[in-house]
Motif scaffolding. Structure first.
Motif, PDB file in Angstrom:
ATOM      1  N   MET A  59       0.884  -1.070  -0.188  1.00  0.00           N
ATOM      2  CA  MET A  59      -0.056   0.196   0.007  1.00  0.00           C
ATOM      3  C   MET A  59       0.848   1.306   0.112  1.00  0.00           C
ATOM      4  SD  MET A  59      -3.211  -0.952   2.646  1.00  0.00           S
ATOM      5  CE  MET A  59      -1.902  -1.208   3.973  1.00  0.00           C
ATOM      6  N   ALA A  60       1.908   1.254   0.748  1.00  0.00           N
ATOM      7  CA  ALA A  60       2.872   2.488   0.931  1.00  0.00           C
ATOM      8  C   ALA A  60       3.364   2.837  -0.490  1.00  0.00           C
ATOM      9  CB  ALA A  60       3.767   2.276   1.931  1.00  0.00           C
ATOM     10  N   VAL A  61       3.762   1.859  -1.179  1.00  0.00           N
ATOM     11  CA  VAL A  61       4.513   2.191  -2.567  1.00  0.00           C
ATOM     12  C   VAL A  61       3.762   2.311  -3.493  1.00  0.00           C
ATOM     13  CG1 VAL A  61       6.638   0.710  -1.756  1.00  0.00           C
ATOM     14  CG2 VAL A  61       4.848  -0.317  -3.209  1.00  0.00           C
ATOM     15  N   SER A  62       2.332   2.238  -3.507  1.00  0.00           N
ATOM     16  CA  SER A  62       1.516   2.402  -4.672  1.00  0.00           C
ATOM     17  C   SER A  62       1.602   3.984  -5.406  1.00  0.00           C
ATOM     18  CB  SER A  62       0.039   1.979  -4.224  1.00  0.00           C
ATOM     19  OG  SER A  62       0.055   0.498  -3.956  1.00  0.00           O
ATOM     20  N   PRO A  63       1.662   4.861  -4.491  1.00  0.00           N
ATOM     21  CA  PRO A  63       1.720   6.267  -4.599  1.00  0.00           C
ATOM     22  C   PRO A  63       2.927   6.610  -5.492  1.00  0.00           C
ATOM     23  CG  PRO A  63       0.684   6.209  -2.514  1.00  0.00           C
ATOM     24  CD  PRO A  63       1.277   5.036  -2.903  1.00  0.00           C
ATOM     25  N   LEU A  64       4.128   5.893  -4.937  1.00  0.00           N
ATOM     26  CA  LEU A  64       5.405   6.085  -5.661  1.00  0.00           C
ATOM     27  C   LEU A  64       5.328   5.524  -7.091  1.00  0.00           C
ATOM     28  CD1 LEU A  64       8.209   6.946  -5.675  1.00  0.00           C
ATOM     29  CD2 LEU A  64       8.772   4.791  -4.265  1.00  0.00           C
ATOM     30  N   ALA A  65       4.800   4.074  -7.107  1.00  0.00           N
ATOM     31  CA  ALA A  65       4.693   3.652  -8.391  1.00  0.00           C
ATOM     32  C   ALA A  65       3.940   4.512  -9.336  1.00  0.00           C
ATOM     33  CB  ALA A  65       4.223   2.196  -8.116  1.00  0.00           C
ATOM     34  N   ALA A  66       2.797   5.207  -8.886  1.00  0.00           N
ATOM     35  CA  ALA A  66       2.064   5.998  -9.615  1.00  0.00           C
ATOM     36  C   ALA A  66       2.660   7.099 -10.229  1.00  0.00           C
ATOM     37  CB  ALA A  66       0.908   6.460  -9.054  1.00  0.00           C
ATOM     38  N   ARG A  67       3.690   7.674  -9.464  1.00  0.00           N
ATOM     39  CA  ARG A  67       4.599   8.678  -9.835  1.00  0.00           C
ATOM     40  C   ARG A  67       5.534   8.451 -10.786  1.00  0.00           C
ATOM     41  NH1 ARG A  67       5.807  12.205  -4.126  1.00  0.00           N
ATOM     42  NH2 ARG A  67       3.673  12.721  -3.704  1.00  0.00           N
ATOM     43  N   VAL A  68       6.206   7.179 -10.754  1.00  0.00           N
ATOM     44  CA  VAL A  68       7.100   6.618 -11.643  1.00  0.00           C
ATOM     45  C   VAL A  68       6.430   6.239 -13.032  1.00  0.00           C
ATOM     46  CG1 VAL A  68       8.687   4.566 -11.976  1.00  0.00           C
ATOM     47  CG2 VAL A  68       8.572   5.693  -9.680  1.00  0.00           C
ATOM     48  N   SER A  69       5.102   5.642 -12.835  1.00  0.00           N
ATOM     49  CA  SER A  69       4.568   5.432 -14.180  1.00  0.00           C
ATOM     50  C   SER A  69       4.210   6.790 -14.811  1.00  0.00           C
ATOM     51  CB  SER A  69       3.258   4.816 -13.914  1.00  0.00           C
ATOM     52  OG  SER A  69       3.410   3.431 -13.127  1.00  0.00           O
ATOM     53  N   ALA A  70       3.706   7.840 -14.153  1.00  0.00           N
ATOM     54  CA  ALA A  70       3.613   9.188 -14.837  1.00  0.00           C
ATOM     55  C   ALA A  70       4.743   9.803 -15.233  1.00  0.00           C
ATOM     56  CB  ALA A  70       2.804  10.069 -13.748  1.00  0.00           C
ATOM     57  N   ALA A  71       5.819   9.583 -14.652  1.00  0.00           N
ATOM     58  CA  ALA A  71       6.996  10.182 -15.149  1.00  0.00           C
ATOM     59  C   ALA A  71       7.892   9.510 -16.240  1.00  0.00           C
ATOM     60  CB  ALA A  71       8.117  10.669 -13.828  1.00  0.00           C
ATOM     61  N   ARG A  72       7.802   8.315 -15.951  1.00  0.00           N
ATOM     62  CA  ARG A  72       8.600   7.279 -16.850  1.00  0.00           C
ATOM     63  C   ARG A  72       7.925   6.279 -17.560  1.00  0.00           C
ATOM     64  NH1 ARG A  72      14.087   7.744 -15.474  1.00  0.00           N
ATOM     65  NH2 ARG A  72      14.478   6.675 -17.562  1.00  0.00           N
ATOM     66  N   GLY A  73       6.557   6.034 -17.399  1.00  0.00           N
ATOM     67  CA  GLY A  73       5.933   5.325 -18.039  1.00  0.00           C
ATOM     68  C   GLY A  73       5.487   4.140 -17.208  1.00  0.00           C
ATOM     69  N   PRO A  74       4.471   3.283 -17.272  1.00  0.00           N
ATOM     70  CA  PRO A  74       4.136   2.261 -16.808  1.00  0.00           C
ATOM     71  C   PRO A  74       5.102   0.796 -16.930  1.00  0.00           C
ATOM     72  CG  PRO A  74       2.678   2.161 -18.400  1.00  0.00           C
ATOM     73  CD  PRO A  74       3.275   3.483 -18.275  1.00  0.00           C
ATOM     74  N   ARG A  75       5.742   1.083 -18.055  1.00  0.00           N
ATOM     75  CA  ARG A  75       6.707  -0.233 -18.321  1.00  0.00           C
ATOM     76  C   ARG A  75       7.850   0.059 -17.477  1.00  0.00           C
ATOM     77  NH1 ARG A  75      11.541   0.248 -21.212  1.00  0.00           N
ATOM     78  NH2 ARG A  75      12.239  -1.720 -22.230  1.00  0.00           N
ATOM     79  N   THR A  76       8.269   1.174 -16.999  1.00  0.00           N
ATOM     80  CA  THR A  76       9.547   1.297 -15.966  1.00  0.00           C
ATOM     81  C   THR A  76       8.857   0.816 -14.711  1.00  0.00           C
ATOM     82  OG1 THR A  76      10.233   3.209 -17.079  1.00  0.00           O
ATOM     83  CG2 THR A  76      11.020   2.923 -14.803  1.00  0.00           C
ATOM     84  N   ARG A 200       8.281   1.269 -25.457  1.00  0.00           N
ATOM     85  CA  ARG A 200       8.386   2.355 -24.705  1.00  0.00           C
ATOM     86  C   ARG A 200       7.533   3.573 -24.619  1.00  0.00           C
ATOM     87  NH1 ARG A 200      13.680   1.951 -22.934  1.00  0.00           N
ATOM     88  NH2 ARG A 200      15.002   0.148 -23.908  1.00  0.00           N
ATOM     89  N   ARG A 201       6.883   3.667 -25.874  1.00  0.00           N
ATOM     90  CA  ARG A 201       5.952   4.636 -25.789  1.00  0.00           C
ATOM     91  C   ARG A 201       4.518   4.421 -25.990  1.00  0.00           C
ATOM     92  NH1 ARG A 201       8.741   8.785 -30.375  1.00  0.00           N
ATOM     93  NH2 ARG A 201      10.775   9.172 -29.226  1.00  0.00           N
ATOM     94  N   GLU A 202       3.492   5.067 -25.379  1.00  0.00           N
ATOM     95  CA  GLU A 202       2.293   4.543 -25.277  1.00  0.00           C
ATOM     96  C   GLU A 202       1.562   5.062 -26.780  1.00  0.00           C
ATOM     97  OE1 GLU A 202       0.804   6.740 -22.177  1.00  0.00           O
ATOM     98  OE2 GLU A 202       2.308   6.142 -20.552  1.00  0.00           O
ATOM     99  N   ARG A 203       0.735   4.128 -27.266  1.00  0.00           N
ATOM    100  CA  ARG A 203      -0.084   4.221 -28.242  1.00  0.00           C
ATOM    101  C   ARG A 203      -1.435   4.927 -27.921  1.00  0.00           C
ATOM    102  NH1 ARG A 203      -1.941  -0.376 -32.843  1.00  0.00           N
ATOM    103  NH2 ARG A 203      -3.088   1.144 -34.165  1.00  0.00           N
ATOM    104  N   VAL A 204      -1.568   6.099 -28.613  1.00  0.00           N
ATOM    105  CA  VAL A 204      -2.946   7.015 -28.251  1.00  0.00           C
ATOM    106  C   VAL A 204      -4.008   6.540 -29.327  1.00  0.00           C
ATOM    107  CG1 VAL A 204      -3.870   9.232 -28.220  1.00  0.00           C
ATOM    108  CG2 VAL A 204      -1.588   8.720 -27.650  1.00  0.00           C
TER     109      VAL A 204
END
Length: 213
Positions: A59-76, A200-204
């Motif tokens: 639970m604690a790392v979920s917000p951090l994971a969300a920030r990483v996904s927003a900055a570097r993508g969910p793949r990271t 690496r890049r998201e498809r829109v």
């Protein structure tokens, strides 16, 4: 099925395997009698308390994971999660003789699952048109369930096939425990390898609710 969706679903099976293997093996190691030379001789209550940090860290790392996904993508995030799970089982292979060893392994698993499980739905959402996200995420949830159910079956076989008789009862040997840890670690490495092949890049995708003229 689109390639990113297929790869994400395969990674989900592997991550689910890594999650549930810890739920099967770690409590058994904690609760086995110390007379076996392997078990830590803890009560069910203590074993349960030792597993609590895993859930709290997830639970604690979920917000951090969300920030990483927003900055570097969910793949990271998925790569970080899978690598951390694999590292946790690597630690378990050499540190399994003290209660704090098990708590430490559980913390690794919690961090890894927190990152990976936060990334998987996002990867699915970014890989399908908006009107397919519900069905695609439902299938992804099923893939994770397949991973967890497979983990319970594989771990049970490995633990049951490597036993020693003590006081008229059969208990899992250190070899059996390490084989189960190794299997889960290999599953995590499989998820890591799959994650590298995700785009690496998201498809829109265009919004299906907007009419095309």
């Amino acid at each position: 099925m689109r390639r990113p969706v297929l790869l994400t679903n395969l990674a989900s099976v592997a991550v689910g395997f890594g999650l549930f293997a810890s739920s099967v093996v770690l409590p058994q190691l904690l609760e086995m009698p110390a007379v076996t030379g392997v078990g830590l001789g803890q009560s069910m209550v203590v074993a349960s308390l030792c597993m609590v940090p895993t859930g709290l860290i997830m639970m604690a790392v979920s917000p951090l994971a969300a920030r990483v996904s927003a900055a570097r993508g969910p793949r990271t995030s998925l790569i970080i999660g899978a690598a951390t799970i694999a590292a946790g089982y690597g630690v378990a292979l050499v540190l399994m003789t003290q209660v704090w060893h098990i708590v430490l392994v559980g913390c690794f698993i919690g961090v890894g699952i927190g990152f990976a499980y936060a990334a998987l739905p996002t990867l699915i959402i970014h890989s399908v048109p908006e009107h397919e996200t519900g069905a695609a995420n439902g299938l992804n949830t099923l893939m994770r369930s397949i991973g967890t159910s497979t983990a319970s079956a594989v771990a049970a076989v490995l633990l049951a096939q490597n036993v020693v008789s003590v006081g008229g009862h059969e208990y899992t040997t250190a070899t059996g425990l390490r084989l189960a840890f190794a299997a889960a670690g290999l599953a995590a490495l499989g998820a890591l390898a799959i994650a590298w092949f995700l785009p690496r890049r998201e498809r829109v995708y265009p919004d299906a609710s907007v009419a095309v003229t």
